[in-house]
Design a protein around this motif. Structure first.
Motif, PDB file in Angstrom:
ATOM      1  N   ALA A 207      12.733  11.905  -3.603  1.00 30.44           N
ATOM      2  CA  ALA A 207      11.727  11.226  -2.959  1.00 30.44           C
ATOM      3  C   ALA A 207      12.174  10.223  -2.112  1.00 30.44           C
ATOM      4  O   ALA A 207      11.996   9.906  -0.827  1.00 30.44           O
ATOM      5  N   TRP A 208      13.376   9.613  -2.611  1.00 33.27           N
ATOM      6  CA  TRP A 208      14.324   8.621  -2.044  1.00 33.27           C
ATOM      7  C   TRP A 208      14.442   9.322  -0.347  1.00 33.27           C
ATOM      8  O   TRP A 208      14.396   8.682   0.717  1.00 33.27           O
ATOM      9  N   ASN A 209      15.195  10.437  -0.374  1.00 36.64           N
ATOM     10  CA  ASN A 209      15.465  11.075   0.989  1.00 36.64           C
ATOM     11  C   ASN A 209      14.209  11.294   1.826  1.00 36.64           C
ATOM     12  O   ASN A 209      14.485  11.075   2.989  1.00 36.64           O
ATOM     13  N   ARG A 210      12.993  11.781   1.198  1.00 36.46           N
ATOM     14  CA  ARG A 210      11.814  11.904   2.193  1.00 36.46           C
ATOM     15  C   ARG A 210      11.531  10.445   2.468  1.00 36.46           C
ATOM     16  O   ARG A 210      11.289  10.507   3.838  1.00 36.46           O
ATOM     17  N   GLY A 211      11.650   9.623   1.646  1.00 41.11           N
ATOM     18  CA  GLY A 211      11.096   7.976   2.020  1.00 41.11           C
ATOM     19  C   GLY A 211      12.145   7.557   3.285  1.00 41.11           C
ATOM     20  O   GLY A 211      11.501   7.078   4.412  1.00 41.11           O
ATOM     21  N   ALA A 212      13.505   7.891   3.187  1.00 42.28           N
ATOM     22  CA  ALA A 212      14.571   7.655   4.073  1.00 42.28           C
ATOM     23  C   ALA A 212      14.139   8.292   5.674  1.00 42.28           C
ATOM     24  O   ALA A 212      13.967   7.659   6.658  1.00 42.28           O
ATOM     25  N   TYR A 213      13.714   9.528   5.194  1.00 39.07           N
ATOM     26  CA  TYR A 213      13.299  10.068   6.545  1.00 39.07           C
ATOM     27  C   TYR A 213      12.156   9.626   7.292  1.00 39.07           C
ATOM     28  O   TYR A 213      11.920   9.316   8.383  1.00 39.07           O
ATOM     29  N   LEU A 214      11.070   9.242   6.437  1.00 31.35           N
ATOM     30  CA  LEU A 214       9.591   8.985   7.005  1.00 31.35           C
ATOM     31  C   LEU A 214      10.051   7.177   7.385  1.00 31.35           C
ATOM     32  O   LEU A 214       9.397   7.243   8.522  1.00 31.35           O
ATOM     33  N   SER A 302       2.032  11.565  -1.704  1.00 34.75           N
ATOM     34  CA  SER A 302       3.362  11.955  -2.190  1.00 34.75           C
ATOM     35  C   SER A 302       4.329  11.368  -1.054  1.00 34.75           C
ATOM     36  O   SER A 302       5.364  10.616  -1.346  1.00 34.75           O
ATOM     37  N   ASP A 303       3.777  11.046   0.200  1.00 38.10           N
ATOM     38  CA  ASP A 303       4.745  10.657   1.296  1.00 38.10           C
ATOM     39  C   ASP A 303       4.807   9.094   1.020  1.00 38.10           C
ATOM     40  O   ASP A 303       5.768   8.517   1.455  1.00 38.10           O
ATOM     41  N   ILE A 304       3.322   8.577   0.713  1.00 37.76           N
ATOM     42  CA  ILE A 304       3.392   7.005   0.719  1.00 37.76           C
ATOM     43  C   ILE A 304       4.397   6.876  -0.546  1.00 37.76           C
ATOM     44  O   ILE A 304       4.910   5.536  -0.475  1.00 37.76           O
ATOM     45  N   ALA A 305       4.369   7.396  -1.614  1.00 34.09           N
ATOM     46  CA  ALA A 305       4.974   7.354  -2.822  1.00 34.09           C
ATOM     47  C   ALA A 305       6.497   7.242  -2.398  1.00 34.09           C
ATOM     48  O   ALA A 305       7.524   6.454  -2.903  1.00 34.09           O
ATOM     49  N   ALA A 306       7.061   8.102  -1.633  1.00 37.45           N
ATOM     50  CA  ALA A 306       8.349   8.204  -1.095  1.00 37.45           C
ATOM     51  C   ALA A 306       8.753   6.994  -0.463  1.00 37.45           C
ATOM     52  O   ALA A 306       9.779   6.535  -0.239  1.00 37.45           O
ATOM     53  N   ILE A 307       7.702   6.748   0.563  1.00 33.58           N
ATOM     54  CA  ILE A 307       8.103   5.301   1.196  1.00 33.58           C
ATOM     55  C   ILE A 307       8.451   4.223   0.565  1.00 33.58           C
ATOM     56  O   ILE A 307       9.349   3.385   0.586  1.00 33.58           O
ATOM     57  N   VAL A 308       7.466   4.013  -0.659  1.00 31.01           N
ATOM     58  CA  VAL A 308       7.702   3.125  -1.621  1.00 31.01           C
ATOM     59  C   VAL A 308       9.018   3.060  -2.301  1.00 31.01           C
ATOM     60  O   VAL A 308       9.698   1.952  -2.484  1.00 31.01           O
ATOM     61  N   THR A 309       9.436   4.475  -2.684  1.00 27.85           N
ATOM     62  CA  THR A 309      10.667   4.508  -3.457  1.00 27.85           C
ATOM     63  C   THR A 309      11.767   4.230  -2.438  1.00 27.85           C
ATOM     64  O   THR A 309      12.650   3.256  -2.923  1.00 27.85           O
ATOM     65  N   TYR A 310      11.786   4.514  -1.416  1.00 28.95           N
ATOM     66  CA  TYR A 310      12.773   4.090  -0.417  1.00 28.95           C
ATOM     67  C   TYR A 310      12.773   2.708  -0.375  1.00 28.95           C
ATOM     68  O   TYR A 310      14.075   2.077  -0.025  1.00 28.95           O
ATOM     69  N   LEU A 311      11.715   2.080   0.364  1.00 26.88           N
ATOM     70  CA  LEU A 311      11.734   0.569   0.441  1.00 26.88           C
ATOM     71  C   LEU A 311      12.222  -0.200  -0.832  1.00 26.88           C
ATOM     72  O   LEU A 311      12.909  -1.183  -0.714  1.00 26.88           O
ATOM     73  N   ARG A 312      12.102   0.239  -1.844  1.00 23.18           N
ATOM     74  CA  ARG A 312      12.362  -0.534  -3.067  1.00 23.18           C
ATOM     75  C   ARG A 312      13.828  -0.642  -3.375  1.00 23.18           C
ATOM     76  O   ARG A 312      14.453  -1.043  -4.010  1.00 23.18           O
ATOM     77  N   SER A 313      14.486   0.228  -2.583  1.00 23.31           N
ATOM     78  CA  SER A 313      15.863   0.580  -2.710  1.00 23.31           C
ATOM     79  C   SER A 313      16.651  -0.304  -1.913  1.00 23.31           C
ATOM     80  O   SER A 313      17.787  -0.565  -1.667  1.00 23.31           O
TER      81      SER A 313
END
Lengths: 442, 149, 725
Positions: A207-214, A302-313
């Protein structure tokens, strides 16, 4: 002799200092260098590929996938003029050194990209180089898009080529010397565009990696939310500490608890990104409003969740914003605020939706108290939304009318100062001249 | 959903995001509450929700819940509302009358919260209500007249 | 509207329109045929109709069918006062109804056609309505006299009861209504002397107020019918554009949307309620064919108008040889420009229509029921008799409802809808798709000798409302409304030439509260202040010196100046350090008004009007309380116009759309307004519009006094009067 030597020394020191400063600006950490783990080439990544469309759309037809990818990259916002045809370009961006107009992305052979080859399109998106060899200005976020995979970029091209061609000539920008020297942009690209595709980080979640890409490659969030250095490159050392977009403050979205989004529950963040509003968090407006409407609102859960995961890191990065004020008193503190013009406008034009308390009269999205914009001593976004409004009347979505046309600079400055004084922690001191300057920003 | 309007219960089958204004007017046929701008700039649609004056054109009906709605048709049953209506008639405040349900609702909410409003308080409570006939002079007098009653 | 009647002769305006032919024939028909076939818009109880205006039921209920439409101006009450005065019934016992389309009975003595506007109701109708009331009373009295076999002269009437003093007998109107209605109306009618008035001239309470205060009044927009559908519409954003293509599917996908009606110039969505119709309209992606006006923009409109103003004009008034005298000497010249304006009544355009069985029924509020009827008939290609117009109280007209574009559009939509449909415009549509107050260019030139004006040239250039609204009244190339206020002036200004140039743009134009005098008198009053300033004289003294021949004008001017404390400084205000006081005079609509305005101007150029003193001589008055309210309200209308009012075009589209950008004065921006009335026995003058007319130049002159800058294009441009500008 001695003087000459001193001069040489001084000159040398200056050269070293300049080189050090430039070097400091150039040799920056990558956009997600903060993350623990080791970046690897995509091909070597063992997890689910973070690129392309989300799993829900894996089997969708090419058109659907292409549209999703172009939404991810939010091309439409910039490449569509107000009231103009989608993707036909012509939207002006007023920069300190002149106005730049976005080009036509429809497949019109003469004015659009109808004659472009795949290689030319990839070159443009990854390297910022036009088919004629000239370099784009970094207003086009190719330094982010360079991380997109070839497959994703070409899917976007395929989508664009499926559109109806619009014959609309590109407008030349109005930059003056030296910024009008496009060859300078080649140097800029050499310094600031890493020109390599996204590298997932082993050790971080899928999820983090997807978030990073997004966030980093497609969504290019940092282009607005990360401050820029003197050379107009993103200052990754102050990642997500807040920037400026078309005269709007793009607030700190690092995990700083006061200045950024560190205290936002993940659900709030997800709802805000997907719907443009979360309870007590205000309404995405201006460029962020467009990002939600044209891009984020179309992404899967799932993509919104991935973005959230990434932003929170992303590490916390303070930017010196004051702590937000609490609820405002129910009755106007008239005695404390000597601003009769601001009061007059607020009671006539604003109270209907925002209420005297600033708590929102009819709907939470009209709440003023606790908002970052109202607690921003510059009041930039308060002025911007009064000038530009948001949304469309007569729909259930948040709408605010524009007051630019019939209210004077002095009146708008007064009401902005009244709002920050009543509902914010620090009263703003917006002047009529400030408002006049804001009016010129698109 | 159930709505409590002027003390009576009404059942309506409407989307949550439909503004209360249109539920009142078109669905329930109570046409005293007026459509004037649709963007909370004129106040013609003002109703009370638990005694607070609110622009019904901006109030999604789904957010009202069990709160008590009062419209111009029912405001005469409140002490402040009756005083305002009486003052409006005695001072002949009204001209075309289209904005006046909203004016009366705003004035009644003001009077209920502040029995002796001064000019500043009247400005604050009434500035969101436009009147194209220009009855403002008498609206101000009317509120003061009602406050004395 | 056409010039006001000549106060001296009492000649109605119609004489001006049609050269004095057939003075009041249309009206007399209504009275002389007491059992005429006039239809009312609401069911009238069983009983007897005495003439087109009065119906008395056996249960004594008295219904007045009123020719002029109530839109806030108080004519329901003032007309009823006139009838009730002579009929001797109590005002609060009267039921009032709007007249149906029926030009023979209800055509205005001023316009011939059935219309309410131009501040003409009282001057047009007070006489005929009193006569109608007196006629009916005489017939009732005659019937009672016959029943009791006594002399009619021995009977008295009061509050609907006929009494015979000597015998102590009395009888109610309802009891003799039937017998009375069978009598021939008397040929000689004696009206009451003013000393006998119980109602006329008294501040009677309005008959429409209680219902309005209770939210019970049914405006057109409130009309509900069984099985009714609700619609909203959108016309091409570019003026005169057409629908290119529409994909209806997105609107039809909205739950509750019943139908999309696509016409050549507009798209309407029909649904179970207005909100759903709006959602359907929002969902539609309409491609418009913008047509020839896509390049229309405001700067060009102003330039074209100014160019036109240099062309040859049609002479509207010539006295002596002004051009010759203006060739030399101390000559002053200036032009004043007035913007397009929207009416923006609080009740936006709406109309409910049911087209069925070869006919059409319309429910709306209109100032012109006859036009509504013929307009609807023409749209459907049917005979006017097949169209029923149910008129309603109007939530503000100001001229908007003198046009029937809203009726015609609704009828065209309804022709495609099964069952009755209420078409409600959004506020944005109402602001952007209406007919506007014309853009006016007023060019003035004057020569001054020894402190007096000896030659005067006024040239009015603009679009003609009259030419489309009442074509017979557009005679010899002159729009009598546009030059109203210029052709007859209260001042002695020596030789005079007044010219008119009709200049049409693509923008449709309409009457707007204050009409032509809003331009002509604004320009004249500003120009007088310019001359006074340049010649170093006091604006009040300068005006006084030219008013020897018009004592009523001098009277109001002196009264306003006196009450306002002319000669002292305007009071301080927290809204601006630069302060000024301005004065203006107006004579139009048969009335004389003077206004003194105090303003404070902020450093940024924002103008706050702090006080407005108005003196009025409007002749005889039916209801002094309504008079005061009308002048106050008219002043507020003028305040909004001069401070904020502007409709502008860019790319063929109106740039404004709602109250956020078409700004209306709010209560917290109000000045104190004082109205002082000069008692007068002169003929009835108009009261609805003069307040609007006189307020605007008074404010402009006050801003001039405060800043030293005379603005020549309205509304006030704050940038031009910012400190240091």
């Amino acid at each position: 002799m001695r003087i000459r030597r001193v001069l040489v020394l001084i000159a040398g020191a200056i050269v070293v200092a300049v080189a050090a400063i430039v070097g400091w600006m150039v040799f920056q950490p990558g956009p997600y260098a903060f993350a623990k783990g080791s970046p690897v080439d995509l091909a070597a990544y063992k997890g689910r590929p973070p690129t392309g469309v989300p799993p829900e759309l894996a089997h969708a037809d090419a058109a659907t996938r292409g549209e999703y990818l172009i939404r991810m990259a939010d091309c439409e916002a910039c490449h569509t003029a107000k009231g103009g045809s989608r993707f036909a370009g012509g939207r002006p961006f007023v920069l300190p050194f002149g106005t730049i107009y976005t080009p036509n992305l429809t497949p019109d052979p003469d004015t659009g990209i109808g004659k472009w080859s795949d290689a030319q399109f990839l070159n443009a998106v990854h390297k910022g180089i036009a088919p004629d060899g000239s370099h784009y200005y970094p207003a086009f976020p190719y330094a982010s898009y360079t991380m997109l995979t070839d497959a994703d970029v070409l899917a976007i091209k395929a989508y664009l080529f499926s559109l109806k061609p619009v014959h609309q000539a590109n407008r030349p920008n109005t930059f003056g010397f030296p910024v009008n020297q496009r060859w300078l942009m080649a140097i800029w690209a050499r310094l600031f565009n890493p020109d390599h595709r996204f590298r997932p980080v082993e050790g971080q979640s899928e999820a983090w990696n997807r978030g990073a890409y997004l966030v980093e490659a497609a969504g290019h969030c940092g282009e607005c939310h990360t401050p820029r250095n003197l050379l107009q490159a993103l200052d990754q050392r102050r990642k997500f500490a807040g920037g400026v977009a078309e005269g709007w403050n793009a607030y700190n979205i690092s995990t700083d608890r006061n200045d950024g989004i560190g205290d936002w529950p993940p659900d709030d963040l997800a709802v805000y990104l997907a719907a443009g509003h979360a309870k007590g968090r205000g309404v995405a407006s201006g460029p962020m409003g467009e990002a939600v409407a044209l891009s984020l609102a179309h992404l899967t859960k799932s993509d919104i969740a991935a973005i959230v995961t990434y932003l929170r890191s992303v590490p916390a990065m303070a930017s010196g914003l004051p702590k937000a004020a609490g609820p405002a008193p129910a009755t106007p503190k008239l005695a404390n605020i000597d601003n009769p013009v601001g009061k007059r406008l607020f009671e006539g034009n604003c109270v209907g939706c925002h209420a005297w308390t600033g708590a929102g009269a009819a709907a939470d999205h009209a709440r003023l108290t606790g908002l970052r914009s109202v607690n921003d001593p510059s009041a930039a976004n308060v002025v911007q939304i009064i000038l530009n409004g948001r949304g469309k009347p007569g729909t259930p979505k948040p709408y605010m009318p524009s007051f630019a046309r019939s209210y004077s600079d002095a009146e708008i400055a007064a009401v902005a100062n009244y709002i920050t004084a009543r509902f914010g922690s620090t009263p703003s001191k917006v002047t009529p001249a400030d408002v006049a300057a804001f009016r010129k920003e698109n | 959903m159930d709505l409590k309007i002027n003390g009576a219960n009404h059942q309506v089958d409407v989307p949550d995001d439909m503004p209360l204004l249109w539920v009142i007017r078109d669905v329930l046929g109570m046409t005293g509450t007026k459509f004037g701008c649709g963007i909370a700039q004129c106040g013609a649609c003002t109703v009370h929700v638990d005694g607070i004056a609110i622009r019904s054109c901006q109030l999604p009906v789904g957010t009202v819940g069990g709160r008590a709605i009062t419209t111009i048709e029912g405001i005469g049953d409140t002490s402040a509302g009756a005083k305002i209506q009486k003052a409006w008639i005695e001072l002949e405040v009204i001209q075309c009358g289209y904005c006046q349900p909203g004016q009366i609702m705003s004035a009644a909410a003001l009077l209920a919260a502040n029995p002796q409003p001064d000019d500043d308080a009247i400005d604050a409570a009434m500035a969101g209500n436009l009147c194209r006939c220009g009855t403002y002079v008498r609206i101000r007098e009317g509120i003061k007249h009602a406050a004395r009653a | 509207m056409p010039p006001a009647p000549e106060a001296a002769t009492g000649l109605p305006r119609r004489a001006v329109l049609y050269g004095g032919a057939a003075l009041t024939a249309g009206l007399l028909i209504g009275i002389e045929l007491p059992w005429g076939a006039a239809r009312a818009d609401e069911a009238v109880p069983a009983g007897k109709r005495f003439n087109a205006f009065i119906h008395i039921a056996p249960d004594d209920r008295v219904t007045f069918t009123l020719p002029a439409v109530e839109m806030g101006q108080g004519v329901y009450t003032s007309q009823a006062q006139c009838i009730a005065e002579e009929l001797d019934v109590a005002l609060d016992a009267v039921i009032a109804a709007h007249a149906p389309p029926d030009q023979a009975n209800y055509g205005s003595p001023v316009f011939v056609v059935q219309a309410t506007g131009g501040s003409t109701t009282t001057m047009a109708w007070s006489g005929p309505l009193r006569k109608a009331g007196a006629t009916a009373r005489a017939m009732l009295v005659a019937a009672a006299a016959a029943r009791w076999r006594v002399d009619a002269g021995s009977l008295t009437t009061e509050s609907g009861v006929i009494a015979h003093g000597p015998s102590g007998r009395s009888i109610r109107y309802g009891e003799v209504a039937d017998a009375a209605s069978r009598l021939s109306p008397p040929t000689e009618i004696k009206l009451k002397e003013p000393a006998q008035f119980r109602l006329i001239g008294k501040p009677m309470h309005r008959i429409d107020t209680p219902d309005k205060a209770a939210g019970k009044t049914v405006y057109g927009i409130d009309r509900m019918l069984p099985g009714m559908k609700f619609a909203t519409l959108m016309a091409s954003p570019v003026l005169g554009g057409k629908v290119g293509s529409v994909d209806q599917s997105k609107a039809l996908a909205v739950p509750g949307v019943a139908q999309v009606v696509v016409l050549d110039d507009l798209v309407a969505v029909v649904a179970g309620n207005t909100w759903t119709a709006m959602q359907g309209l929002n969902a539609l992606a309409i491609e418009w064919a913008p047509g020839t006006n896509a390049g229309l923009d405001q700067a060009q409109l102003w330039t074209n108008l100014e160019k036109a103003s240099l062309g040859p004009g049609v002479v509207a008034k010539r006295q002596g040889d002004a051009p010759a005298k203006l060739r030399d000497g101390d000559v002053f010249e200036e032009s004043y420009e007035l913007p397009y304006l929207a009416h923006a009544p609080m009740e936006m355009t709406n109309c409910t229509v049911h087209v069925h069985d070869g006919g059409c029924e319309v429910w709306t509020g209109t100032q012109v029921p006859g036009f509504a009827q013929t307009g609807a008939a023409k749209a459907l290609g049917i005979a006017p008799e097949k169209v029923t117009i149910n008129n309603h109280m109007i939530g503000g007209g100001f001229g908007r409802r003198l046009e029937v574009d809203g009726v015609i559009k609704a009828v065209r939509i309804a022709a495609h809808v099964d069952g009755p449909v209420k078409v409600t415009w959004s506020r944005e549509e109402d602001i952007r798709q209406q007919l506007y107050r014309p853009l006016y260019h007023e060019r003035l030139k004057a020569r001054v000798e020894n402190g007096r004006i000896i030659a005067w040239h006024h040239r009015v250039t603009g679009g003609s409302v009259m030419a489309h609204w009442l074509p017979p009244a557009f005679k010899d190339g002159i729009d009598s409304d546009a030059v109203d206020g210029a052709t007859e002036v209260p001042y002695a200004v020596g030789d005079r030439l007044v010219e008119y140039i009709r200049h049409e743009s693509a923008v449709p134009v309409a009457f707007w509260r204050g009409v032509g005098p809003n331009g002509s008198i604004f320009a004249m009053e500003c120009f007088l202040d310019l001359i006074a300033s340049k010649t170093g004289v006091d604006p009040l003294a300068f005006r006084r010196g030219m008013l020897d021949g018009t004592p009523r004008a001098l009277g109001v001017l002196n009264l306003a100046a006196d009450k306002a404390g002319w000669g002292t400084a305007a009071p301080p205000s927290p809204f601006g350090t630069r302060r000024g006081r301005g004065i203006a005079l107006m004579n139009a609509f048969g009335s004389f008004l003077a206004a003194v305005a105090d303003v404070a101007v902020s450093d940024a150029g924002d103008v706050r009007v702090t006080r407005l003193v108005i003196a009025a001589d409007v002749g005889k008055v039916v209801n002094p309380d309504i008079l005061e309210a009308q002048i106050q309200g008219g002043a507020v209308f003028g305040l909004s116009a001069v401070l904020f009012g502007k409709i502008s075009f860019a790319g063929g589209q109106v740039e404004q759309g709602n109250f956020n950008d078409y700004r209306i004065l709010r209560i917290d921006e109000m000045p104190a307004i004082e109205v002082h009335v000069v008692p007068s026995t002169a003929d009835f003058g108009g009261i609805g519009e003069p307040g609007t007319v006189v307020t605007q130049p008074a404010i402009a002159n006050a801003v001039f006094a405060a800043t030293g800058v005379q603005l020549t294009r309205m509304p006030i441009d704050r940038a031009l009067i910012a400190k240091g500008a």
